[in-house]
Design a protein around this motif. Sequence first.
Motif, PDB file in Angstrom:
ATOM      1  N   ILE A 273      36.833  29.029  51.602  1.00  0.00           N
ATOM      2  CA  ILE A 273      37.290  29.415  50.262  1.00  0.00           C
ATOM      3  C   ILE A 273      36.113  29.285  49.302  1.00  0.00           C
ATOM      4  O   ILE A 273      35.399  28.278  49.312  1.00  0.00           O
ATOM      5  CB  ILE A 273      38.483  28.534  49.811  1.00  0.00           C
ATOM      6  CG1 ILE A 273      39.672  28.753  50.778  1.00  0.00           C
ATOM      7  CG2 ILE A 273      38.894  28.868  48.380  1.00  0.00           C
ATOM      8  CD1 ILE A 273      40.905  27.961  50.444  1.00  0.00           C
ATOM      9  N   LYS A 274      35.918  30.346  48.517  1.00  0.00           N
ATOM     10  CA  LYS A 274      34.768  30.341  47.604  1.00  0.00           C
ATOM     11  C   LYS A 274      34.981  29.308  46.501  1.00  0.00           C
ATOM     12  O   LYS A 274      36.053  29.267  45.892  1.00  0.00           O
ATOM     13  CB  LYS A 274      34.597  31.718  46.979  1.00  0.00           C
ATOM     14  CG  LYS A 274      34.306  32.784  47.999  1.00  0.00           C
ATOM     15  CD  LYS A 274      33.562  33.898  47.344  1.00  0.00           C
ATOM     16  CE  LYS A 274      32.904  34.743  48.409  1.00  0.00           C
ATOM     17  NZ  LYS A 274      32.097  35.805  47.851  1.00  0.00           N
ATOM     18  N   PRO A 275      33.958  28.508  46.221  1.00  0.00           N
ATOM     19  CA  PRO A 275      34.125  27.467  45.198  1.00  0.00           C
ATOM     20  C   PRO A 275      34.282  28.026  43.784  1.00  0.00           C
ATOM     21  O   PRO A 275      34.918  27.390  42.945  1.00  0.00           O
ATOM     22  CB  PRO A 275      32.859  26.619  45.309  1.00  0.00           C
ATOM     23  CG  PRO A 275      31.945  27.331  46.223  1.00  0.00           C
ATOM     24  CD  PRO A 275      32.681  28.424  46.932  1.00  0.00           C
ATOM     25  N   GLU A 276      33.738  29.241  43.537  1.00  0.00           N
ATOM     26  CA  GLU A 276      33.878  29.803  42.185  1.00  0.00           C
ATOM     27  C   GLU A 276      35.204  30.571  42.083  1.00  0.00           C
ATOM     28  O   GLU A 276      35.684  31.140  43.068  1.00  0.00           O
ATOM     29  CB  GLU A 276      32.686  30.686  41.814  1.00  0.00           C
ATOM     30  CG  GLU A 276      32.464  31.894  42.685  1.00  0.00           C
ATOM     31  CD  GLU A 276      31.735  31.603  44.007  1.00  0.00           C
ATOM     32  OE1 GLU A 276      31.504  32.559  44.749  1.00  0.00           O
ATOM     33  OE2 GLU A 276      31.419  30.419  44.296  1.00  0.00           O
ATOM     34  N   THR A 277      35.776  30.599  40.884  1.00  0.00           N
ATOM     35  CA  THR A 277      37.047  31.294  40.680  1.00  0.00           C
ATOM     36  C   THR A 277      36.816  32.805  40.699  1.00  0.00           C
ATOM     37  O   THR A 277      35.703  33.280  40.431  1.00  0.00           O
ATOM     38  CB  THR A 277      37.682  30.904  39.330  1.00  0.00           C
ATOM     39  OG1 THR A 277      36.793  31.298  38.288  1.00  0.00           O
ATOM     40  CG2 THR A 277      37.919  29.409  39.238  1.00  0.00           C
ATOM     41  N   ILE A 278      37.875  33.560  40.986  1.00  0.00           N
ATOM     42  CA  ILE A 278      37.803  35.025  40.915  1.00  0.00           C
ATOM     43  C   ILE A 278      37.598  35.430  39.457  1.00  0.00           C
ATOM     44  O   ILE A 278      38.302  34.939  38.565  1.00  0.00           O
ATOM     45  CB  ILE A 278      39.103  35.657  41.461  1.00  0.00           C
ATOM     46  CG1 ILE A 278      39.226  35.408  42.966  1.00  0.00           C
ATOM     47  CG2 ILE A 278      39.148  37.153  41.146  1.00  0.00           C
ATOM     48  CD1 ILE A 278      40.543  35.862  43.568  1.00  0.00           C
ATOM     49  N   LYS A 279      36.630  36.324  39.233  1.00  0.00           N
ATOM     50  CA  LYS A 279      36.432  36.879  37.886  1.00  0.00           C
ATOM     51  C   LYS A 279      37.007  38.295  37.886  1.00  0.00           C
ATOM     52  O   LYS A 279      36.416  39.201  38.468  1.00  0.00           O
ATOM     53  CB  LYS A 279      34.938  36.942  37.534  1.00  0.00           C
ATOM     54  CG  LYS A 279      34.247  35.579  37.592  1.00  0.00           C
ATOM     55  CD  LYS A 279      34.537  34.718  36.373  1.00  0.00           C
ATOM     56  CE  LYS A 279      33.849  33.367  36.465  1.00  0.00           C
ATOM     57  NZ  LYS A 279      34.592  32.338  37.236  1.00  0.00           N
ATOM     58  N   PHE A 280      38.154  38.467  37.291  1.00  0.00           N
ATOM     59  CA  PHE A 280      38.772  39.787  37.247  1.00  0.00           C
ATOM     60  C   PHE A 280      38.027  40.661  36.251  1.00  0.00           C
ATOM     61  O   PHE A 280      37.669  40.204  35.162  1.00  0.00           O
ATOM     62  CB  PHE A 280      40.251  39.657  36.872  1.00  0.00           C
ATOM     63  CG  PHE A 280      41.073  38.988  37.947  1.00  0.00           C
ATOM     64  CD1 PHE A 280      41.502  39.697  39.052  1.00  0.00           C
ATOM     65  CD2 PHE A 280      41.391  37.636  37.862  1.00  0.00           C
ATOM     66  CE1 PHE A 280      42.247  39.086  40.057  1.00  0.00           C
ATOM     67  CE2 PHE A 280      42.132  37.012  38.858  1.00  0.00           C
ATOM     68  CZ  PHE A 280      42.564  37.740  39.957  1.00  0.00           C
ATOM     69  N   GLU A 281      37.785  41.919  36.645  1.00  0.00           N
ATOM     70  CA  GLU A 281      36.989  42.819  35.815  1.00  0.00           C
ATOM     71  C   GLU A 281      37.824  43.973  35.275  1.00  0.00           C
ATOM     72  O   GLU A 281      38.797  44.379  35.906  1.00  0.00           O
ATOM     73  CB  GLU A 281      35.859  43.439  36.664  1.00  0.00           C
ATOM     74  CG  GLU A 281      34.859  42.419  37.152  1.00  0.00           C
ATOM     75  CD  GLU A 281      33.798  43.059  38.027  1.00  0.00           C
ATOM     76  OE1 GLU A 281      33.801  44.291  38.202  1.00  0.00           O
ATOM     77  OE2 GLU A 281      32.955  42.298  38.532  1.00  0.00           O
ATOM     78  N   GLY A 282      37.388  44.515  34.160  1.00  0.00           N
ATOM     79  CA  GLY A 282      37.842  45.829  33.730  1.00  0.00           C
ATOM     80  C   GLY A 282      39.091  45.875  32.885  1.00  0.00           C
ATOM     81  O   GLY A 282      39.471  46.942  32.407  1.00  0.00           O
ATOM     82  N   ALA A 283      39.753  44.739  32.690  1.00  0.00           N
ATOM     83  CA  ALA A 283      40.999  44.783  31.914  1.00  0.00           C
ATOM     84  C   ALA A 283      40.702  44.893  30.430  1.00  0.00           C
ATOM     85  O   ALA A 283      39.613  44.528  29.971  1.00  0.00           O
ATOM     86  CB  ALA A 283      41.817  43.530  32.183  1.00  0.00           C
ATOM     87  N   ASP A 284      41.643  45.399  29.682  1.00  0.00           N
ATOM     88  CA  ASP A 284      41.593  45.305  28.229  1.00  0.00           C
ATOM     89  C   ASP A 284      41.378  43.823  27.886  1.00  0.00           C
ATOM     90  O   ASP A 284      42.059  42.955  28.442  1.00  0.00           O
ATOM     91  CB  ASP A 284      42.946  45.792  27.679  1.00  0.00           C
ATOM     92  CG  ASP A 284      42.963  45.821  26.168  1.00  0.00           C
ATOM     93  OD1 ASP A 284      43.157  46.918  25.623  1.00  0.00           O
ATOM     94  OD2 ASP A 284      42.797  44.749  25.544  1.00  0.00           O
ATOM     95  N   PRO A 285      40.420  43.504  26.997  1.00  0.00           N
ATOM     96  CA  PRO A 285      40.103  42.091  26.728  1.00  0.00           C
ATOM     97  C   PRO A 285      41.323  41.274  26.305  1.00  0.00           C
ATOM     98  O   PRO A 285      41.404  40.061  26.578  1.00  0.00           O
ATOM     99  CB  PRO A 285      39.084  42.165  25.589  1.00  0.00           C
ATOM    100  CG  PRO A 285      38.550  43.552  25.611  1.00  0.00           C
ATOM    101  CD  PRO A 285      39.567  44.439  26.263  1.00  0.00           C
ATOM    102  N   GLU A 286      42.273  41.901  25.667  1.00  0.00           N
ATOM    103  CA  GLU A 286      43.496  41.209  25.252  1.00  0.00           C
ATOM    104  C   GLU A 286      44.222  40.604  26.457  1.00  0.00           C
ATOM    105  O   GLU A 286      44.768  39.511  26.390  1.00  0.00           O
ATOM    106  CB  GLU A 286      44.395  42.205  24.504  1.00  0.00           C
ATOM    107  CG  GLU A 286      45.777  41.736  24.152  1.00  0.00           C
ATOM    108  CD  GLU A 286      45.801  40.684  23.047  1.00  0.00           C
ATOM    109  OE1 GLU A 286      44.760  40.429  22.422  1.00  0.00           O
ATOM    110  OE2 GLU A 286      46.885  40.109  22.843  1.00  0.00           O
TER     111      GLU A 286
END
Length: 332
Positions: A87-100
């Motif tokens: 398991i990757k130690p860093e969290t998933i960084k979700f991309e591309g969503a409206d910043p809100e």
Amino acid sequence: MNKIEIKGAPLPNIPWEERPEGYKRPLWRYSANPVIPRDLLPDSNSIFNSAVVPFKGGFAGVFRCDDMNRRMALHAGFSPDGIHWDIKPETIKFEGADPEVGKWVYGYDPRVCFTEDRYWVTWCNGYHGPTIGVAWTKDFETFHQMENAFLPYNRNGVLFPRKIGGRYAMLSRPSDTGHTAFGDIFYSESPDFEFWGHHRHVMSPAPFEISAWQSMKVGAGPIPIETSEGWLVFHHGVLLSCNGYVYSFGSVLLDLDEPWKMIARSGQYLISPTTQYELVGDVPSVAFPCAALHDPATGRIAIYYGCADTVTSLVFGYIPEIIDFTKRTNIL
Ligand code: BMA
């Protein structure tokens, strides 16, 4: 008895252990449970309620890892055999969503569903309270976030693995901001994974007198499995005991074309907390399934479930036996 047809890609390398000699119940626990300990990551307080899928000849997943600040976050992971996880130690960084919507607040209880050409992730996403976050990935490295599926408050968003009636489909469980002392499962449709509607009621908690383990609230677990007998869905159910909530899980068959219609619903639980790792942990007495692997040719199934909000374990069984069990103990 007619042979039950089970849909899905072949999975001859499904994690597996034979049923213990003389054991009669439809699901049996892996002898080396829990498969994921709470401290697999250097900073993890607990790793549980997580989702696993076949990926590139092995397995990948999205894991709920609460850290030692007790923040709830999602991490990607990979495994050659579904049992030993990196398991990757860093969290998933979700991309591309409206910043809100893309501004991270918290995320927990992920599910992962492969449909068409990509893996869809749904999770309980913080946005003025819990709601259903949606994202997709093709490689478990980059994750593209969509709009939240629903208004708050909602949990347990579970996608179906194909379009139904020409639309994508999801089960969900409207809730409250806290520990939700109620909860029914609903069905919703979408043309594009963004706009969800045509909401239909699927199931309520059972009457206490009929099936107490699922009498307070219910929520869908793993991605539904398509069979000739209907969609096989595993659902958690909650009993309010004098000592607090107890989370068990059972099974339900839903109509293939109109999945808001139940065909059969197990009155008995399949798994209720009985082992040390299910009974003792950060939240005692919780068995909470979020994923299942299955092999259509053999009927084998391996269900991943969170234990006591602390660790992740596996149970094994055969789909035809679980379908028989669902019908035999049916409370509809
Ligand atoms: C539910 C969710 C789950 C958790 C369960 C038991 O409301 O928060 O993540 O496993 O409670 O604490």
